[in-house]
Design a protein around this motif. Structure first.
Motif, PDB file in Angstrom:
ATOM      1  N   MET A 174       0.002  15.374   5.897  1.00 12.21           N
ATOM      2  CA  MET A 174      -0.457  15.051   7.158  1.00 12.21           C
ATOM      3  C   MET A 174      -1.061  13.735   6.761  1.00 12.21           C
ATOM      4  SD  MET A 174       0.520  13.531  10.036  1.00 12.21           S
ATOM      5  CE  MET A 174      -0.206  13.810  11.898  1.00 12.21           C
ATOM      6  N   LEU A 175      -1.994  14.061   5.556  1.00  8.92           N
ATOM      7  CA  LEU A 175      -2.724  13.138   5.120  1.00  8.92           C
ATOM      8  C   LEU A 175      -1.927  11.858   4.270  1.00  8.92           C
ATOM      9  CD1 LEU A 175      -5.900  12.595   4.545  1.00  8.92           C
ATOM     10  CD2 LEU A 175      -6.054  13.442   2.581  1.00  8.92           C
ATOM     11  N   ARG A 176      -1.086  12.066   3.456  1.00  4.56           N
ATOM     12  CA  ARG A 176       0.192  11.415   3.109  1.00  4.56           C
ATOM     13  C   ARG A 176      -0.001  10.396   3.786  1.00  4.56           C
ATOM     14  NH1 ARG A 176       3.243  10.885  -1.100  1.00  4.56           N
ATOM     15  NH2 ARG A 176       4.716   9.927  -0.386  1.00  4.56           N
ATOM     16  N   TRP A 177       0.714  10.497   4.869  1.00  7.29           N
ATOM     17  CA  TRP A 177       1.448   9.781   6.253  1.00  7.29           C
ATOM     18  C   TRP A 177      -0.271   8.838   6.887  1.00  7.29           C
ATOM     19  CZ3 TRP A 177       5.764   7.968   7.853  1.00  7.29           C
ATOM     20  CH2 TRP A 177       6.805   8.660   7.376  1.00  7.29           C
ATOM     21  N   LEU A 178      -1.158   9.060   7.059  1.00  5.23           N
ATOM     22  CA  LEU A 178      -2.002   8.125   7.523  1.00  5.23           C
ATOM     23  C   LEU A 178      -3.237   7.858   6.262  1.00  5.23           C
ATOM     24  CD1 LEU A 178      -3.804  11.567   9.564  1.00  5.23           C
ATOM     25  CD2 LEU A 178      -2.936   9.439   9.963  1.00  5.23           C
ATOM     26  N   LEU A 179      -2.880   7.814   5.147  1.00  5.16           N
ATOM     27  CA  LEU A 179      -4.259   7.496   4.226  1.00  5.16           C
ATOM     28  C   LEU A 179      -3.217   7.126   3.225  1.00  5.16           C
ATOM     29  CD1 LEU A 179      -7.174   9.215   3.585  1.00  5.16           C
ATOM     30  CD2 LEU A 179      -6.828   7.222   4.537  1.00  5.16           C
ATOM     31  N   LEU A 180      -2.327   7.559   2.099  1.00  7.56           N
ATOM     32  CA  LEU A 180      -1.791   7.055   0.667  1.00  7.56           C
ATOM     33  C   LEU A 180      -0.788   5.768   1.568  1.00  7.56           C
ATOM     34  CD1 LEU A 180      -1.207   7.470  -1.935  1.00  7.56           C
ATOM     35  CD2 LEU A 180       0.639   9.184  -1.426  1.00  7.56           C
ATOM     36  N   ILE A 181       0.310   6.009   2.494  1.00  9.27           N
ATOM     37  CA  ILE A 181       1.437   5.511   2.448  1.00  9.27           C
ATOM     38  C   ILE A 181       1.424   4.202   2.660  1.00  9.27           C
ATOM     39  CG2 ILE A 181       3.471   5.267   4.234  1.00  9.27           C
ATOM     40  CD1 ILE A 181       4.418   7.981   3.744  1.00  9.27           C
ATOM     41  N   PRO A 182      -0.315   4.155   4.201  1.00  9.58           N
ATOM     42  CA  PRO A 182      -0.914   2.859   4.562  1.00  9.58           C
ATOM     43  C   PRO A 182      -1.285   1.768   3.473  1.00  9.58           C
ATOM     44  CG  PRO A 182      -1.054   4.176   6.243  1.00  9.58           C
ATOM     45  CD  PRO A 182      -0.746   5.303   4.806  1.00  9.58           C
ATOM     46  N   PHE A 183      -2.080   3.020   2.529  1.00 10.48           N
ATOM     47  CA  PHE A 183      -3.213   2.276   1.445  1.00 10.48           C
ATOM     48  C   PHE A 183      -1.794   2.142   0.103  1.00 10.48           C
ATOM     49  CE2 PHE A 183      -4.211   2.478  -3.343  1.00 10.48           C
ATOM     50  CZ  PHE A 183      -4.980   1.518  -3.139  1.00 10.48           C
ATOM     51  N   ALA A 184      -0.708   2.179   0.013  1.00 13.32           N
ATOM     52  CA  ALA A 184       0.599   1.594  -0.875  1.00 13.32           C
ATOM     53  C   ALA A 184       1.150   0.607  -0.218  1.00 13.32           C
ATOM     54  CB  ALA A 184       1.226   2.872  -0.534  1.00 13.32           C
ATOM     55  N   LEU A 185       1.787   0.742   0.960  1.00 14.61           N
ATOM     56  CA  LEU A 185       2.238  -0.936   1.374  1.00 14.61           C
ATOM     57  C   LEU A 185       1.058  -1.649   1.394  1.00 14.61           C
ATOM     58  CD1 LEU A 185       3.595   1.605   5.113  1.00 14.61           C
ATOM     59  CD2 LEU A 185       5.291   0.507   2.931  1.00 14.61           C
ATOM     60  N   LEU A 186       0.244  -1.471   1.511  1.00 17.31           N
ATOM     61  CA  LEU A 186      -0.481  -2.559   1.790  1.00 17.31           C
ATOM     62  C   LEU A 186      -0.795  -3.474   0.323  1.00 17.31           C
ATOM     63  CD1 LEU A 186      -4.156  -1.231   4.229  1.00 17.31           C
ATOM     64  CD2 LEU A 186      -2.017  -3.844   4.823  1.00 17.31           C
ATOM     65  N   VAL A 187      -1.279  -2.675  -0.142  1.00 21.89           N
ATOM     66  CA  VAL A 187      -0.901  -2.727  -1.367  1.00 21.89           C
ATOM     67  C   VAL A 187       0.128  -4.266  -2.247  1.00 21.89           C
ATOM     68  CG1 VAL A 187      -1.177  -2.197  -4.460  1.00 21.89           C
ATOM     69  CG2 VAL A 187      -2.258  -0.865  -2.946  1.00 21.89           C
ATOM     70  N   ALA A 188       1.651  -2.789  -1.994  1.00 24.00           N
ATOM     71  CA  ALA A 188       2.968  -3.969  -2.248  1.00 24.00           C
ATOM     72  C   ALA A 188       2.668  -4.862  -1.832  1.00 24.00           C
ATOM     73  CB  ALA A 188       3.478  -2.243  -1.808  1.00 24.00           C
ATOM     74  N   MET A 189       2.301  -5.680   0.002  1.00 26.18           N
ATOM     75  CA  MET A 189       2.392  -6.497   0.586  1.00 26.18           C
ATOM     76  C   MET A 189       1.553  -7.308  -0.367  1.00 26.18           C
ATOM     77  SD  MET A 189       2.686  -5.300   3.759  1.00 26.18           S
ATOM     78  CE  MET A 189       3.161  -4.205   5.209  1.00 26.18           C
ATOM     79  N   GLY A 190       0.561  -7.146  -0.763  1.00 24.16           N
ATOM     80  CA  GLY A 190       0.337  -8.050  -1.638  1.00 24.16           C
ATOM     81  C   GLY A 190       0.750  -8.549  -2.980  1.00 24.16           C
ATOM     82  N   ALA A 191       0.793  -7.504  -3.645  1.00 25.36           N
ATOM     83  CA  ALA A 191       1.713  -7.424  -5.519  1.00 25.36           C
ATOM     84  C   ALA A 191       2.829  -8.445  -4.040  1.00 25.36           C
ATOM     85  CB  ALA A 191       2.508  -6.219  -5.598  1.00 25.36           C
ATOM     86  N   GLY A 192       3.884  -8.506  -3.155  1.00 28.61           N
ATOM     87  CA  GLY A 192       4.578  -9.677  -3.211  1.00 28.61           C
ATOM     88  C   GLY A 192       4.101 -10.874  -2.700  1.00 28.61           C
ATOM     89  N   LEU A 193       3.053 -11.295  -2.072  1.00 27.79           N
ATOM     90  CA  LEU A 193       2.453 -11.781  -1.999  1.00 27.79           C
ATOM     91  C   LEU A 193       2.267 -12.835  -3.510  1.00 27.79           C
ATOM     92  CD1 LEU A 193       0.081 -11.800   0.519  1.00 27.79           C
ATOM     93  CD2 LEU A 193       2.298 -13.760   0.829  1.00 27.79           C
ATOM     94  N   PHE A 194       1.251 -12.354  -4.230  1.00 29.59           N
ATOM     95  CA  PHE A 194       1.320 -12.420  -5.944  1.00 29.59           C
ATOM     96  C   PHE A 194       2.857 -12.973  -6.422  1.00 29.59           C
ATOM     97  CE2 PHE A 194       0.755 -11.425 -10.385  1.00 29.59           C
ATOM     98  CZ  PHE A 194      -0.357 -12.461 -10.691  1.00 29.59           C
ATOM     99  N   ALA A 195       3.572 -12.058  -6.216  1.00 31.49           N
ATOM    100  CA  ALA A 195       5.069 -12.542  -6.340  1.00 31.49           C
ATOM    101  C   ALA A 195       5.768 -14.360  -6.131  1.00 31.49           C
ATOM    102  CB  ALA A 195       6.522 -11.399  -6.198  1.00 31.49           C
TER     103      ALA A 195
END
Length: 163
Positions: free
Chosen positions: A1-22
């Motif tokens: 459950m912690l994965r869905w609450l913390l890790l996945i949203p964090f990974a999505l935000l970092v990935a979106m930032g990487a997408g903007l950089f790309a």
């Protein structure tokens, strides 16, 4: 459950930032993408200033333009990586190639579907579609690096045969 609450949203935000950089890198490499991003904003600002100068209220035009830009940004940066991340978690797809490829495919196709492109794209439009694919693939790859390798949580250990 912690994965869905913390890790996945964090990974999505970092990935979106990487997408903007790309996308920034793509606009430096490709003049067509730079013209699309920078030229589009420049034309929008001048159109709004011309409307204001001629006595018309630029508010409705600005609202419509920024609504479309927001939808396109959502279709390029947010929706593809979120859809693929949720699908990979539900179906336990741990392959970086699948996550990058599907995210890139959605990032290239969702804006086209939004704009209802019903004709064969021109060579310049194909270059932009390819760049959107690469931006989406980079976004999916960054998500995979952070959270996608463990998609679906821990797998059950294979049952051993009794001896």
């Amino acid at each position: 459950m912690l994965r869905w609450l913390l890790l996945i949203p964090f990974a999505l935000l970092v990935a979106m930032g990487a997408g903007l950089f790309a996308l920034l890198i793509a606009s430096v490499v490709s003049p067509d993408i730079a013209l699309l991003i920078g030229g589009g904003f420049e034309r929008l600002v001048w159109a709004l200033l011309d409307q204001a100068g001629s006595g018309f209220d630029p508010g409705p035009t600005a609202e419509a333009a920024f609504t479309l830009l927001g939808r396109l940004g959502f279709a390029i940066m947010v929706a593809p990586v979120v859809i693929v991340a949720v699908a990979s978690e539900l179906f336990r797809l741990r392959s970086g190639l699948i996550q990058s490829g599907l995210t890139g495919l959605l990032a290239a196709l969702l804006p086209l579907a939004m704009l209802r492109l019903a004709r064969t794209p021109s060579p310049a439009e194909l270059q932009i579609i390819a760049a959107l694919f690469l931006v989406g693939a980079a976004t999916g790859f960054v998500y995979w690096l952070i959270a996608g390798r463990g998609a679906g949580g821990e797998r059950a250990a294979p049952a051993t045969l009794p001896r």
